[in-house]
Every structure is written in C-alpha cells, then in structure tokens.
Design an enzyme around this catalytic site. Structure first.
Site, short mmCIF file in Angstrom:
data_model
loop_
_atom_site.label_atom_id
_atom_site.label_comp_id
_atom_site.label_asym_id
_atom_site.label_seq_id
_atom_site.Cartn_x
_atom_site.Cartn_y
_atom_site.Cartn_z
N ASN A 38 46.47 38.89 44.76
CA ASN A 38 46.23 38.16 43.29
C ASN A 38 44.72 38.42 43.07
O ASN A 38 44.37 38.24 41.95
CB ASN A 38 46.47 36.55 43.53
CG ASN A 38 46.00 36.12 45.01
OD1 ASN A 38 45.77 36.78 45.95
ND2 ASN A 38 46.15 34.70 45.15
N GLY A 40 41.32 40.94 43.02
CA GLY A 40 41.43 42.44 42.52
C GLY A 40 39.62 42.52 42.20
O GLY A 40 39.05 41.79 41.63
N HIS A 41 39.06 43.56 42.78
CA HIS A 41 37.64 43.94 42.52
C HIS A 41 37.81 45.59 42.20
O HIS A 41 38.57 46.20 42.67
CB HIS A 41 36.79 43.36 43.05
CG HIS A 41 36.75 43.87 44.68
ND1 HIS A 41 37.06 43.34 45.70
CD2 HIS A 41 36.63 45.12 45.11
CE1 HIS A 41 37.32 44.00 46.65
NE2 HIS A 41 36.95 45.07 46.62
N GLN A 224 39.38 34.84 45.67
CA GLN A 224 39.32 33.67 44.52
C GLN A 224 37.92 32.90 44.76
O GLN A 224 37.22 33.17 44.99
CB GLN A 224 40.67 32.73 44.99
CG GLN A 224 41.97 33.65 44.35
CD GLN A 224 42.34 34.38 45.37
OE1 GLN A 224 42.65 34.08 46.63
NE2 GLN A 224 43.14 35.60 45.39
N ARG A 305 39.71 35.92 30.41
CA ARG A 305 39.34 34.96 30.91
C ARG A 305 38.71 33.93 30.15
O ARG A 305 37.84 34.26 29.14
CB ARG A 305 38.13 35.35 32.20
CG ARG A 305 38.73 36.31 33.24
CD ARG A 305 37.74 36.54 34.21
NE ARG A 305 38.08 37.73 35.36
CZ ARG A 305 37.50 38.40 35.69
NH1 ARG A 305 36.14 38.84 35.18
NH2 ARG A 305 38.00 39.47 36.36
P1 IMP Z 1 48.24 32.92 42.47
O1 IMP Z 1 47.32 32.90 43.25
O2 IMP Z 1 48.91 34.01 41.91
O3 IMP Z 1 49.38 31.75 42.63
O4 IMP Z 1 47.78 31.85 41.17
C1 IMP Z 1 47.42 30.68 40.90
C2 IMP Z 1 46.06 30.60 40.24
O5 IMP Z 1 44.85 31.02 40.78
C3 IMP Z 1 46.24 31.10 38.61
O6 IMP Z 1 45.49 30.33 37.89
C4 IMP Z 1 45.55 32.39 38.94
O7 IMP Z 1 44.93 32.78 37.57
C5 IMP Z 1 44.45 32.01 40.02
N1 IMP Z 1 44.05 33.16 40.55
C6 IMP Z 1 44.54 33.72 41.74
N2 IMP Z 1 43.92 34.96 42.06
C7 IMP Z 1 42.62 34.79 41.45
C8 IMP Z 1 41.46 35.65 41.40
O8 IMP Z 1 41.44 36.60 42.30
N3 IMP Z 1 40.67 35.45 40.54
C9 IMP Z 1 40.80 34.42 39.66
N4 IMP Z 1 41.58 33.53 39.50
C10 IMP Z 1 42.71 33.76 40.44
#
Ligand code: IMP
Length: 429
Positions: A38, A40-41, A224, A305
């Site tokens: 989830n 990414g960079h 995150q 975003r």
């Molecule tokens: P999940 O982690 O895919 O289950 O997503 C849950 C929430 O976390 C959502 O609002 C995603 O957009 C957010 N999210 C997950 N990973 C990232 C990240 O690396 N950056 C920003 N938001 C993230």
C-alpha cells in the site's frame, strides 16, 4: 544515535522515502516494520524513475535490508520489484535483502475481498489501495494467516490453504458477489513464489540482536503516517497496522531500549489520499495550486491527493504518540510563491479551543481549524543548502512550527533530488 525510527506524522505521503534514502547513507541496515505494498515511493536509478512498494530504498546504497515480521507481503509484487532492481544492477541477493519468517503473506483472496468490500460499501468506502492489506492483517489477528515460513514449507502451506479456502470462496461468492479464487492456479503461482523467495528467509529478531551487539546502525522505516494508525488514527479511515514509532519494536523484533531516536517526517502542508476527515482541507485555488506544484498523486494508486494547510493539532498528537527527537520538514519548496500561508494551531469545538484529535468522527467533523496567517515568500528555495540562507518569511514559518510542536527541526527538504536537502543536525550523529 545508533538506531532510529522514521515515521510519518500526518496521513502518509510525507516524503519519508527521500529522507530514508538520504539517511540510509549513515546506517548499516534498513528495516521496514509494518504495512505492505500500500506504500510507495519513487527511487531514481541512473536517471530512471522506479516506484518501490516493498523494498526499502536503502538497497540502492548497498545497505542490508530487511522486511519485518510486522509487514504483509505480496510475493508477486516483491519478485517484480527485485527483478527490476536486479536488471538495473542493484544487489537484491538473499544476503542483501532478507524477509522475516513471520511476515504475513497476501493471498489472492485478500485482494479480492479488499476490492469487493470497497465496491459494495459505495460512498461509505474507506478508499483503500485495494492491495489486500486489511484482509491479510485480519487473518493474522484471527490466527488464520499464512506466514512466510508457512509459504516456504509445501506441506504446511497446502494444509493452511485447504483449511481456509472454502470459507474465503463462500464469502466472496455468496456475500460479496465477487469472483472466487482458483485454487489450483493459486497453488501453482504461490509454489513458484515460495521457491524464489525461500533463500531470503530470516529469523529477524535474532538478526537484529546480532547486528545490535555488533554495533551496527539500524534505520527502522515506517510506512503510511501516524493518523492512519489502526489504534490512534482517524478510525475507521486508517490502514490496518500500527504506524507509530513504538511498532518498530514489534514489527522488527527488538525491545524499546534498542531504539535511540525517532524522526517524525512533516510535510510543510497536509495531504490525505482516500476518504476520511481532514479539518484543514482546502477546496479552493490554493489547494489546487499546492496539489499541482507538489505533484500530489498517490505513488501506489495514482489517485489525486487532497491538500490543505499545515495542521499542528495533528503534529502535537503525533508528538505524544511517537516522542520524536526531531522533525524533518519536507516539500517546503512547494509553498513558495503563495501570497500567504496558514498554520492551524487549534480546533474550535463547541465554542472552545481544543488541542486534540477527537476519537469521535462526529465530533471531529464539527471541529473548525483555528489559523494563524503568515506572509509567503516569492523566492525559489530549492537551491538553498544552508538554513541561514532561507528567506526571512520561510524561517518565520519554520520557527513557528518548532514553537507549536516543541520538536527541533533537524532537516528540511527543498526539492525531490537527494541533494536538495538542508541538514541542520544529522539524526544519526
Ligand atoms: P489500505 O492500507 O490499502 O487498507 O488503505 C487504508 C487507508 O490508508 C486508505 O485511506 C489509503 O488511501 C491509506 N493509505 C494506505 N497506504 C498509504 C500510503 O502509503 N500513503 C497514504 N495513504 C495510504
């Protein structure tokens, strides 16, 4: 300081990747301790852009990298990333890149459930990345997950999959009205992944102890941000892991005394991707301008975003939760050229100023940001390498952030390039 944790203080996308890349130079080892693809960079290898979702960017500098037990790993994504890196001459051999035996494996049904749930939830959806993160952590918590050590033992893997597959397919088909998992195809694919990845397996806690005893410097890389933390974030609009600094211990198998510093990454404004509350969100031209100048698109999903002013209620909350020894301000250059800037100092809730993020989303929705306004700076700052050379108004903005958070600023990022960085104090020194 020997071992430091790097975490995001807002809702992710603070620019941790660049700072990890920068600081990895001073570390011997980089460990990711939670999350999965989830995150990414963007890494730049020989002038070519490469988006990494799992492999820590320390790999580019030849550092020993570990994927922690707190992570959830999609083996197909990991193999694809390592192949690309390998083609570009980066060492991703089992000696350089190791995977905790206890990390959990994302299975095809996790991804199908994640996507199908979002679909049936309509406008109540979380806005997940659809990578199966939540359903994988869910199985971990209910003790039905498949760990890396299970994947690489063919008998255990078969037994575990057979024990769960009927239930997953029943749920997918009957409740979520989705396609189901093709068992044979999945077994074939995952058996191939197991063979490829088995040599990377490690008992992470043992490896960490040996490294610490040998005096190695470790950088624990969070993904995150604090307000996406499953316990402390804006639940349920969060990810499914603990993103706060304390989880570096759990997610990498070390004790709290082995952590010597915590670096909180603060984007100079606020962004959020996906659904959920965002008190300082801008819906006007300024928000669009920040979004465009900051190229604020998700590295994983490409989603636009949401952008807003800097919110120090969030930052002080992150301070309580992570006890940072220093802050790194990122993307400061993006704010250049704005006539004025605002910093949210408090929320107004039911006629009173409050200094916390309410747990109730109903209450949070009623919070109105209280702002201080600052004059902007017209000057380009990306070429500046020393704090003293920054324009006066930029320094005032930074000084006020320090005052409002009571955390010293150690570094400032003024552009995406590695060299576009002002170091006031190296967190490792
Ligand atoms: P999940 O982690 O895919 O289950 O997503 C849950 C929430 O976390 C959502 O609002 C995603 O957009 C957010 N999210 C997950 N990973 C990232 C990240 O690396 N950056 C920003 N938001 C993230």
């Amino acid at each position: 300081m020997s071992n430091i944790v790097i975490i995001g203080t807002q809702w992710g996308d603070e620019g941790k990747g660049k700072i990890v890349d920068h600081l990895a130079e001073f570390a011997d080892i980089v460990v990711r301790f939670q999350g999965g693809n989830n995150a990414g960079h963007t890494m730049v290898i020989s002038g070519r852009k490469f988006i990494s979702h799992l492999v820590p960017s320390g790999i580019l500098q030849g550092k020993q990298c570990y994927l922690g037990n707190g992570m959830v790993i999609d083996p197909a994504v990991l193999i694809e990333e390592t192949e690309k890196l390998d083609k570009n001459g980066i060492d991703v051999s089992p000696e350089k890149l190791k995977i905790s035996e206890k990390a959990h494996i994302i299975m095809p049904y996790h991804k199908m459930i994640d996507k199908a749930r979002e679909e049936i939830n309509g406008d109540k959806k979380i806005g997940t990345t659809g990578r199966g993160i939540g359903p994988c952590y869910e199985d971990k918590a209910t003790r039905r997950g498949i760990r890396f050590i299970d994947l690489i033992d063919p008998d255990v893997f078969k037994e575990k999959v057979n024990a769960i597959i009927d239930e997953k397919n029943f749920y997918l088909k009957s409740f979520l009205k989705s396609e189901t998992t093709d068992l044979r195809q999945m077994m074939d694919e995952y058996t191939g992944y197991a063979k490829r990845l088995a040599p990377h397996a490690v008992n992470l806690s043992v490896a960490m102890r040996q490294a610490i005893d040998a005096g190695k410097k470790i950088l624990f890389e969070g993904a995150q941000g604090t307000h996406l933390d499953i316990d402390h974030g804006t639940y349920p609009y969060v990810t499914s892991s603990n993103t706060v600094a304390g989880n570096a211990c759990n997610g990498a198998g070390v004790g709290p005394r082995d952590i010597h510093g915590v670096v909180g990454i603060v984007k100079a404004y606020t962004t959020r991707v996906g659904a959920g509350p965002f008190p300082t969100e801008l819906f006007d031209e300024i928000g669009n301008r920040i979004q465009e100048k900051g190229a604020e698109f998700g590295a994983t999903t490409g989603r636009r975003r949401r952008c807003g002013w800097l919110d120090t209620v969030l930052l002080r909350n992150a301070g309580r939760l992570n006890s940072p020894t220093g802050h790194v301000i990122t993307k400061l250059d993006v704010l250049g050229g704005l006539e004025f800037l605002k910093i949210c100092t408090h929320y107004e809730f039911q006629g009173k100023n409050i200094d916390e993020v309410p747990a109730s989303l109903t209450a949070l929705a009623q919070c109105k940001p209280v702002y201080e306004t600052f004059p902007g700076w017209p000057e380009e700052i990306s070429h500046i390498r020393k704090y003293k050379d920054l324009p006066k108004n930029t320094k005032n903005y930074l000084k006020r952030i320090e005052e409002l958070t009571n955390v010293p600023i150690q570094m400032i990022s003024v552009g995406s390039g590695r060299e576009e960085t002002i170091v006031i104090k190296n967190p490792f020194k």
